[in-house]
Scaffold this motif. Sequence first.
Motif, PDB file in Angstrom:
ATOM      1  N   ARG A 164       0.836  -1.199   0.000  1.00  0.00           N
ATOM      2  CA  ARG A 164       0.000   0.000   0.000  1.00  0.00           C
ATOM      3  C   ARG A 164       0.870   1.248   0.000  1.00  0.00           C
ATOM      4  O   ARG A 164       0.594   2.221  -0.700  1.00  0.00           O
ATOM      5  N   ASN A 214       1.921   7.148  -6.401  1.00  0.00           N
ATOM      6  CA  ASN A 214       0.958   8.186  -6.762  1.00  0.00           C
ATOM      7  C   ASN A 214       1.675   9.504  -6.984  1.00  0.00           C
ATOM      8  O   ASN A 214       1.436  10.201  -7.962  1.00  0.00           O
ATOM      9  N   VAL A 271       2.542  11.784 -10.802  1.00  0.00           N
ATOM     10  CA  VAL A 271       2.251  13.179 -11.107  1.00  0.00           C
ATOM     11  C   VAL A 271       3.397  13.804 -11.898  1.00  0.00           C
ATOM     12  O   VAL A 271       3.194  14.497 -12.890  1.00  0.00           O
ATOM     13  N   ARG A 296      -1.322   5.172 -14.765  1.00  0.00           N
ATOM     14  CA  ARG A 296      -2.522   5.548 -14.017  1.00  0.00           C
ATOM     15  C   ARG A 296      -3.413   4.335 -13.778  1.00  0.00           C
ATOM     16  O   ARG A 296      -3.903   4.106 -12.671  1.00  0.00           O
ATOM     17  N   HIS A 297      -3.607   3.582 -14.845  1.00  0.00           N
ATOM     18  CA  HIS A 297      -4.532   2.463 -14.717  1.00  0.00           C
ATOM     19  C   HIS A 297      -3.994   1.400 -13.783  1.00  0.00           C
ATOM     20  O   HIS A 297      -4.734   0.796 -13.013  1.00  0.00           O
ATOM     21  N   ASP A 306      -4.523   2.794 -10.379  1.00  0.00           N
ATOM     22  CA  ASP A 306      -5.942   2.774 -10.016  1.00  0.00           C
ATOM     23  C   ASP A 306      -6.403   1.355  -9.723  1.00  0.00           C
ATOM     24  O   ASP A 306      -7.103   1.091  -8.741  1.00  0.00           O
ATOM     25  N   ALA A 310      -5.018   0.221  -6.544  1.00  0.00           N
ATOM     26  CA  ALA A 310      -5.710   0.868  -5.433  1.00  0.00           C
ATOM     27  C   ALA A 310      -7.016   0.151  -5.142  1.00  0.00           C
ATOM     28  O   ALA A 310      -7.343  -0.141  -3.992  1.00  0.00           O
ATOM     29  N   CYS A 311      -7.758  -0.136  -6.201  1.00  0.00           N
ATOM     30  CA  CYS A 311      -9.038  -0.820  -6.008  1.00  0.00           C
ATOM     31  C   CYS A 311      -8.821  -2.197  -5.404  1.00  0.00           C
ATOM     32  O   CYS A 311      -9.525  -2.625  -4.492  1.00  0.00           O
ATOM     33  N   ASN A 340      -7.621  -2.167  -1.829  1.00  0.00           N
ATOM     34  CA  ASN A 340      -8.616  -1.690  -0.878  1.00  0.00           C
ATOM     35  C   ASN A 340      -9.862  -2.547  -0.857  1.00  0.00           C
ATOM     36  O   ASN A 340     -10.747  -2.315  -0.061  1.00  0.00           O
ATOM     37  N   SER A 371     -10.652   3.212  -1.505  1.00  0.00           N
ATOM     38  CA  SER A 371      -9.668   3.090  -2.574  1.00  0.00           C
ATOM     39  C   SER A 371      -8.463   3.964  -2.276  1.00  0.00           C
ATOM     40  O   SER A 371      -7.470   3.892  -2.970  1.00  0.00           O
ATOM     41  N   HIS A 372      -8.583   4.763  -1.250  1.00  0.00           N
ATOM     42  CA  HIS A 372      -7.455   5.611  -0.902  1.00  0.00           C
ATOM     43  C   HIS A 372      -6.467   4.823  -0.047  1.00  0.00           C
ATOM     44  O   HIS A 372      -6.840   3.897   0.659  1.00  0.00           O
ATOM     45  N   THR A 382      -3.893  11.966  -3.990  1.00  0.00           N
ATOM     46  CA  THR A 382      -4.885  11.919  -5.060  1.00  0.00           C
ATOM     47  C   THR A 382      -6.249  12.419  -4.606  1.00  0.00           C
ATOM     48  O   THR A 382      -6.542  12.505  -3.412  1.00  0.00           O
ATOM     49  N   LYS A 405     -10.314  11.409  -5.725  1.00  0.00           N
ATOM     50  CA  LYS A 405     -11.035  10.394  -6.481  1.00  0.00           C
ATOM     51  C   LYS A 405     -12.490  10.800  -6.650  1.00  0.00           C
ATOM     52  O   LYS A 405     -13.084  11.432  -5.766  1.00  0.00           O
ATOM     53  N   PRO A 415     -13.879   3.972  -7.328  1.00  0.00           N
ATOM     54  CA  PRO A 415     -13.765   5.301  -7.931  1.00  0.00           C
ATOM     55  C   PRO A 415     -13.835   5.213  -9.448  1.00  0.00           C
ATOM     56  O   PRO A 415     -13.375   4.238 -10.047  1.00  0.00           O
ATOM     57  N   TYR A 455     -12.765   7.943 -11.270  1.00  0.00           N
ATOM     58  CA  TYR A 455     -11.677   8.760 -11.791  1.00  0.00           C
ATOM     59  C   TYR A 455     -10.726   9.112 -10.658  1.00  0.00           C
ATOM     60  O   TYR A 455     -11.151   9.261  -9.504  1.00  0.00           O
ATOM     61  N   THR A 456      -9.469   9.199 -10.973  1.00  0.00           N
ATOM     62  CA  THR A 456      -8.473   9.593  -9.985  1.00  0.00           C
ATOM     63  C   THR A 456      -7.761  10.853 -10.481  1.00  0.00           C
ATOM     64  O   THR A 456      -7.238  10.870 -11.599  1.00  0.00           O
ATOM     65  N   ARG A 510      -4.791  13.297 -10.311  1.00  0.00           N
ATOM     66  CA  ARG A 510      -3.414  13.346  -9.823  1.00  0.00           C
ATOM     67  C   ARG A 510      -2.750  14.624 -10.312  1.00  0.00           C
ATOM     68  O   ARG A 510      -2.642  14.865 -11.509  1.00  0.00           O
ATOM     69  N   ALA A 511      -2.338  15.430  -9.382  1.00  0.00           N
ATOM     70  CA  ALA A 511      -1.551  16.605  -9.740  1.00  0.00           C
ATOM     71  C   ALA A 511      -0.794  17.104  -8.524  1.00  0.00           C
ATOM     72  O   ALA A 511       0.278  17.676  -8.641  1.00  0.00           O
ATOM     73  N   PRO A 531     -13.395   4.382 -15.947  1.00  0.00           N
ATOM     74  CA  PRO A 531     -12.219   4.570 -15.089  1.00  0.00           C
ATOM     75  C   PRO A 531     -10.903   4.213 -15.794  1.00  0.00           C
ATOM     76  O   PRO A 531      -9.842   4.674 -15.379  1.00  0.00           O
TER      77      PRO A 531
END
Lengths: 193, 740
Positions: A75, A82, A86, A97-98, A101, A104-105, A108, B421-422, B446, B448, B468, B470-471, B473-474, B512
């Motif tokens: 984690r 993450n 950026v 990203r995918h 993501d 993450a899913c 979690n 999801s965080h 992030t 979400k 989620p 959409y995530t 990120r910036a 997503p």
Amino acid sequence: MVMAEGTAVLRRNRPGTKAQDFYNWPDESFEEMDSTLAVQQYIQQNIRTDCSNIDRILEPPEGQDEGVWKYEHLRQFCLELNGLAVKLQCPAIDYTRHTLDGAACLLNSNKYFPSRFVQLFIFHYLVNRTFFFGSFEKQGNYFNTGIILLNETFLCHRFTKFVMKYNLMSKDNLIVPLLDEEVQNSSARESEA
Amino acid sequence: MEDHPAVAGMAASPRPQVGGPGQSPAQGVPSSEPGCELSARPMQYTIPGILHYIQHEWARFEMERAHWEVERAELQARIAFLQGERKGQENLKKDLVRRIKMLEYALKQERAKYHKLKYGTELNQGEMKMPAFDSEEPKDSEIPAGPQNSQLTWKQGRQLLRQYLQEVGYTDTILDVRSQRVRSLLGLSGPEPNGSVETKNLEQILNGGDSSSLKQKGQENKRNSGDVLDTFNFLEDDSDGEDEGDIIEEVTDGKDKQRINKKHKIGNEGLAAELTEDTEAVLKEFDFLVTAEDGEGAGEARSSGDGTEWGVNRTKLHDMIADLGDEDLSHIPPGILSPARSPTRITDHEGGRAEEAEPISFPSGSGKSFIMGSEDVLESVLGLGDLADLTVNNDSDYSYDMPSNKDAFRKTWNPKYTLRSHFDGVRALAFHPVEPVLVTASEDHTLKLWNLQKTVPAKKSASLDVEPIYTFRAHIGPVLSLVVSSNGEHCYSGGLDATIQWWKMPSPNVDPYDTYDPSVLAGTFVGHTDAVWGLSHSGTRESLLSCSADGTVRLWSPPESKPCVGTYNGNKEHGIPTSVDFIGCDPAHAVASFTSGCIVVYDLETSQSLLQLSSPTDSSVPFNGHINKVVSHPTLPVTIAAYEDRHIKFFDNKSGKTIHSMVAHLDAVTSLAVDPNGIYLMSGSHDCSIRLWNLDSKTCVQEITAHRKKLDESIYDVAFHPSKAFIASAGADALAKVFV
């Protein structure tokens, strides 16, 4: 409760906290952490204290369930990646990203990780995905940026050591830039064992 | 008993050999008719005479025995009937107690809810748990044991009886009549060869629990004995474990009985008609028994389910035993008979059994009348020991504040969605103004986007998991603050990296795993030099307020090339701002809270501080008076502030005075939200709970424990959906939760 403890430090990032004071408080021993998220706290604390001290970061506290330990580390890798994603504006951004993501899913999902207990199969899957993410970085145009960033946070070293330590991947598959000494060290350790 | 014929035969043969004038016959029967007959001629003892006498005596004894046997059988039948009756009453009582417990439980919950809503604290009324119903009581296995045994002995006895009677010379017709009578009394029959098939059939159904086929069966037989069958349906529901064997036994008898009924029909039309009439009459009797509302006896019978009082309807029962004649109801509890007739009843019970904790709905039909229809009966039932406490104090409980009841009970929020999801604490969240969509901002760098209509079945059915869609990120580093524009097209996030990111909201139906669209990030506001902790957006002004740990509060006008259009508190005259909000009834003004404990109202046009609502507090104790969050009431000139020292305070924007101050939580209050109508306030705290407050009465209407602790932090943010019935909380445990 707050008042009763008197001088006890409340480890809080209250609104208005300056960036330099964020999470800036005395370390807490693992035994003192009574919250349910103690493992995550402990890992993050060690990283904040000295992110170059990888051995300490990867050393589980006594009696810690290894599954949970590995899971929390993963984690943490994803969390830190993450930040990396950026800064990377490489062509693999979608993949990056995918992957993140998806990870993450998955990480979690309480379907696969009920009470944060690691199921080995999924764990390996995730490690591989994360790893390939690393390899993409390497091949991307922004390779140098990636490596610099990785070195900044010692994330790459930590990841390599982490994977080695728990034998999550064979060495041959690791394309993530390794420092030669690390490989040697770890092989030396392995041969000792 | 079995030896008697043989003994009699032996006794008959040696007697003549003795030869002497036997006095024993005369002595044995001084008062009986045959004896008298003999004593008239005392000296004439002949072998045939003696033999005749003995035979006569034997026949008489056998007659008497048969009579006793019949009597005994009658009595046993009555016992069985009464036991059945008792069992029925017990079932009834159990059922009622169960319902009452359900009601009691519901009432307690209601009370607790009300209390919580009213006082904001948990009502301590002892342990409050779902009443558990163990349908199997040890008693159950005892009661039917008697009938079962006696049934066996009856069969044996009947068999014997038939033998005796045949030996004595009773003709078959007499025998048939007698056995008919016995049967009709007992509702039993001797073993008949073809009975086993049907019995087996039924047994199978009962064991298999296939209620549909049973029902079918029931319909087939309805013409003859639909009611009986229905009763069996019910029995099937009501019995389990050890009981089942007995039920089958009973059913067997019942089936045999039916066949007898059929026989009767074929043989004797008149009798059959009579039977049906009888059946109906009896059933009516039972109906009466069950539904009687004025009947004191009925009430009593119900409450005396322990079986110690039998004087209740004794005469009635006596009558019924007679009436029962051809209806084998001896084992069928009459109490459950009539409820069983309503078809819904069966499903009710099945539902009840499937999920025992589920509140059981009132069965339709006569069953309902127990509770809904009759006050008397209800009271007599409630008079039972363990239920005594729930009736009377009701009134006093509810009477003291009726008017606010309506308000307080309007809505109870329950957890529905879990947003996991965080990877780290969720610092802020905000709803879309119209869609069931929300955005969360986390320390994992992030943001979400979640669509509550796209759910994933969760492990536990109580709440749904959302993934989620959409995530964002910036941010480099934790995201601390978030606001969604009032038209839902944009959102803004502030981070520890001192930037404010301006996002275009992706469509709620975005894939997503679609390709990266760089235009989602509409812009970045750079101006702050330290962590951005608070954001507020005004739709009417099209502007954004931010506050930062660098000490400044800034006003941004997003579309402009130089978006920062105003800076406040540039010299840190009030300390470090912690939270900002546009004032709801006057967007030209804004309110900001400070670490020092100040709350300042700014005129955004003149950049002047108009009013100081709260003065700096004594700073000797660290974080004493530290304000975590400030919000403005959407319609009233009221400002509400959440304090680290567990307080929530209300201020009048006009006079600057404190309207109300309350200790709202067990730990620091971290977040506030006012519902769009300005009626309720929601607060989140590091004590892991969120609380809903009635703004009018300042009373807590609901408390929800929502998040776990990480370090010393638990809940970071709470939010109301601007137009839908959703509330949400964000926690340090990396979860966000949505309540409906």
